[in-house]
Scaffold this motif. Structure first.
Motif, PDB file in Angstrom:
ATOM      1  N   VAL A  84       0.840  -1.207   0.000  1.00  0.00           N
ATOM      2  CA  VAL A  84       0.000   0.000   0.000  1.00  0.00           C
ATOM      3  C   VAL A  84       0.869   1.249   0.000  1.00  0.00           C
ATOM      4  O   VAL A  84       0.603   2.208  -0.736  1.00  0.00           O
ATOM      5  N   ASP A  85       1.915   1.245   0.798  1.00  0.00           N
ATOM      6  CA  ASP A  85       2.844   2.374   0.838  1.00  0.00           C
ATOM      7  C   ASP A  85       3.435   2.618  -0.550  1.00  0.00           C
ATOM      8  O   ASP A  85       3.489   3.762  -1.031  1.00  0.00           O
ATOM      9  N   ARG A  86       3.856   1.545  -1.217  1.00  0.00           N
ATOM     10  CA  ARG A  86       4.430   1.689  -2.561  1.00  0.00           C
ATOM     11  C   ARG A  86       3.391   2.206  -3.553  1.00  0.00           C
ATOM     12  O   ARG A  86       3.696   3.007  -4.432  1.00  0.00           O
ATOM     13  N   ALA A  87       2.158   1.738  -3.410  1.00  0.00           N
ATOM     14  CA  ALA A  87       1.091   2.183  -4.308  1.00  0.00           C
ATOM     15  C   ALA A  87       0.813   3.671  -4.122  1.00  0.00           C
ATOM     16  O   ALA A  87       0.673   4.419  -5.101  1.00  0.00           O
ATOM     17  N   LEU A  88       0.718   4.119  -2.885  1.00  0.00           N
ATOM     18  CA  LEU A  88       0.474   5.529  -2.611  1.00  0.00           C
ATOM     19  C   LEU A  88       1.624   6.385  -3.133  1.00  0.00           C
ATOM     20  O   LEU A  88       1.408   7.467  -3.690  1.00  0.00           O
ATOM     21  N   GLU A  89       2.832   5.897  -2.970  1.00  0.00           N
ATOM     22  CA  GLU A  89       3.996   6.629  -3.468  1.00  0.00           C
ATOM     23  C   GLU A  89       3.964   6.720  -4.994  1.00  0.00           C
ATOM     24  O   GLU A  89       4.261   7.775  -5.573  1.00  0.00           O
ATOM     25  N   ALA A  90       3.586   5.617  -5.650  1.00  0.00           N
ATOM     26  CA  ALA A  90       3.516   5.606  -7.113  1.00  0.00           C
ATOM     27  C   ALA A  90       2.497   6.603  -7.635  1.00  0.00           C
ATOM     28  O   ALA A  90       2.655   7.169  -8.731  1.00  0.00           O
ATOM     29  N   LEU A  91       1.450   6.855  -6.848  1.00  0.00           N
ATOM     30  CA  LEU A  91       0.402   7.794  -7.242  1.00  0.00           C
ATOM     31  C   LEU A  91       0.683   9.220  -6.769  1.00  0.00           C
ATOM     32  O   LEU A  91      -0.109  10.127  -7.033  1.00  0.00           O
ATOM     33  N   GLY A  92       1.783   9.417  -6.063  1.00  0.00           N
ATOM     34  CA  GLY A  92       2.138  10.747  -5.584  1.00  0.00           C
ATOM     35  C   GLY A  92       1.248  11.257  -4.462  1.00  0.00           C
ATOM     36  O   GLY A  92       1.044  12.464  -4.319  1.00  0.00           O
ATOM     37  N   VAL A  93       0.752  10.342  -3.649  1.00  0.00           N
ATOM     38  CA  VAL A  93      -0.199  10.692  -2.592  1.00  0.00           C
ATOM     39  C   VAL A  93       0.525  11.148  -1.329  1.00  0.00           C
ATOM     40  O   VAL A  93       1.525  10.551  -0.925  1.00  0.00           O
ATOM     41  N   GLU A  94       0.006  12.197  -0.704  1.00  0.00           N
ATOM     42  CA  GLU A  94       0.531  12.680   0.568  1.00  0.00           C
ATOM     43  C   GLU A  94      -0.511  12.631   1.682  1.00  0.00           C
ATOM     44  O   GLU A  94      -0.159  12.467   2.844  1.00  0.00           O
ATOM     45  N   ARG A  95      -1.781  12.791   1.325  1.00  0.00           N
ATOM     46  CA  ARG A  95      -2.864  12.854   2.324  1.00  0.00           C
ATOM     47  C   ARG A  95      -3.924  11.810   1.986  1.00  0.00           C
ATOM     48  O   ARG A  95      -4.398  11.760   0.848  1.00  0.00           O
ATOM     49  N   ILE A  96      -4.290  10.998   2.972  1.00  0.00           N
ATOM     50  CA  ILE A  96      -5.226   9.906   2.709  1.00  0.00           C
ATOM     51  C   ILE A  96      -6.401   9.921   3.685  1.00  0.00           C
ATOM     52  O   ILE A  96      -6.257  10.281   4.857  1.00  0.00           O
ATOM     53  N   ALA A  97      -7.545   9.531   3.154  1.00  0.00           N
ATOM     54  CA  ALA A  97      -8.709   9.200   3.977  1.00  0.00           C
ATOM     55  C   ALA A  97      -8.784   7.680   4.013  1.00  0.00           C
ATOM     56  O   ALA A  97      -8.777   7.034   2.964  1.00  0.00           O
ATOM     57  N   VAL A  98      -8.828   7.116   5.193  1.00  0.00           N
ATOM     58  CA  VAL A  98      -8.778   5.663   5.359  1.00  0.00           C
ATOM     59  C   VAL A  98     -10.128   5.152   5.833  1.00  0.00           C
ATOM     60  O   VAL A  98     -10.704   5.687   6.784  1.00  0.00           O
ATOM     61  N   ALA A 142     -16.637  14.860   2.575  1.00  0.00           N
ATOM     62  CA  ALA A 142     -16.187  16.006   3.378  1.00  0.00           C
ATOM     63  C   ALA A 142     -14.661  16.082   3.490  1.00  0.00           C
ATOM     64  O   ALA A 142     -14.120  17.089   3.927  1.00  0.00           O
ATOM     65  N   ASP A 143     -13.962  15.030   3.087  1.00  0.00           N
ATOM     66  CA  ASP A 143     -12.501  14.997   3.225  1.00  0.00           C
ATOM     67  C   ASP A 143     -11.847  15.669   2.021  1.00  0.00           C
ATOM     68  O   ASP A 143     -11.156  15.045   1.221  1.00  0.00           O
ATOM     69  N   THR A 144     -12.070  16.952   1.885  1.00  0.00           N
ATOM     70  CA  THR A 144     -11.619  17.658   0.695  1.00  0.00           C
ATOM     71  C   THR A 144     -10.105  17.777   0.606  1.00  0.00           C
ATOM     72  O   THR A 144      -9.580  18.105  -0.455  1.00  0.00           O
TER      73      THR A 144
END
Length: 237
Positions: free
Chosen positions: A108-122, A177-179
Motif C-alpha cells: 500500500v505504501d508503494r502504491a500511494l507513493e507511485a500515485l504521488g499521494v501525501e494525504r489519505i482518507a482511510v 467532506a474529506d476535501t
C-alpha cells in the motif's frame, strides 16, 4: 498451462474468504494463484500477532509450488508493529521461499507513493484499536491521515461477508467532506472492493487504493509481470 507466465503465492489468514476471489478474477492472463493459510478467526492485536508466527512455514510450503513471488496478504498483520516490521517480514519470507516477497502494508505504501499521494482518507472494517494502529503506521510512514473510520467488526468471517457495494457505500457516505485527501485507502484484504474502485474514483475524483489492489499490483511487479486491474493504480504502470 497453469501459471505459464508466473505463479503467485498468497499467505492469507485462514478465515479470509475474499483475497483468493479477487486475485483469481483480476490476475493477468497466464498468472496463477496458490495459497497457504495462517490461523486467524478474530481480527484483534493478539490474534494477528499469533498468526504471524506461521508465516515462514507457509512461505516454505509455497516454495514447493515453485512460485515466482509471495504476498503476505494481511493489512493489519503487516503494519501491527509499525514501519520496519513490514520490510523485515518481506525479507524473511523471501529467504524462506527463495523468491521475491511483498507484504500488504508495504505494498500500500508503494502504491500511494507511485500515485504521488501525501494525504489519505482511510476506511476500514476494523475495531478502533486496529484503526489506531493503522493511523500510527501511515503517519510514521510520512502520510497525513485526514480521517479514518471503521465498521467495528472483529470476526473476520463477518468482514468477508461484506460485498463491494458495502465498501462503496462506506466510502461514498463519508469521504465527500474529506476535501484535503489526495486518495482514499480502503483497508483489509478480506474486504471485497475491486468492483467499487472505478465507480468511487469517478464519483469522488480521487484515487482509490485498496489492500487487495495494492498487493496484487505489487506482487505482479515482484514477479516481473505487468498487472491489470481497476483504477488509477493499475493505470500508473
Amino acid at each position: 498451462m497453469t501459471g505459464w507466465r508466473a505463479r503467485l503465492g498468497l499467505i492469507v489468514p485462514s478465515s479470509n474468504t475474499a483475497a483468493e476471489i479477487e486475485f483469481d478474477e483480476y490476475a493477468p492472463e497466464g498468472v496463477s494463484i496458490h495459497t497457504a493459510r495462517m490461523p486467524l478467526e478474530s481480527v484483534t492485536v493478539g490474534a494477528l500477532d499469533a498468526m504471524s508466527d506461521r508465516a515462514l512455514e507457509c512461505a516454505e510450503l509455497l516454495a514447493h509450488a515453485d512460485v515466482d513471488a509471495i504476498a503476505y496478504v494481511c493489512t493489519t498483520g503487516s503494519l501491527l508493529h509499525g514501519p520496519g516490521f513490514d520490510a523485515e517480514l518481506e525479507k524473511e519470507l523471501a529467504s524462506a521461499a527463495d523468491c521475491p516477497a511483498v507484504a500488504t502494508a508495504l505494498s500500500v505504501d508503494r502504491a500511494l507513493e507511485a500515485l504521488g499521494v501525501e494525504r489519505i482518507a482511510v476506511r476500514t472494517p476494523y475495531i478502533e484499536e486496529l484503526n489506531d494502529r493503522e493511523r500510527e503506521y501511515f503517519e510514521a510512514a510520512g502520510y497525513e491521515v485526514v480521517s479514518i473510520e471503521g465498521r467495528g467488526i472483529e470476526k473476520n468471517v463477518a468482514i468477508g461477508a461484506l460485498a463491494p457495494e458495502d465498501a462503496y457505500r462506506q466510502v461514498r457516505g463519508s469521504v465527500a467532506a474529506d476535501t484535503h485527501a489526495d486518495a482514499v485507502f480502503v483497508s483489509c484484504t478480506n474486504y471485497r472492493t475491486f468492483p467499487a474502485i472505478g465507480p468511487l474514483e469517478d464519483d469522488l475524483g480521487l484515487a482509490v487504493v485498496t489492500s487487495n489492489g495494492a498487493t496484487l499490483w505489487d506482487a505482479c511487479r515482484a514477479a516481473g509481470v505487468t498487472s491489470e486491474g481497476p483504477g488509477r493504480l493499475f493505470e500508473s504502470g
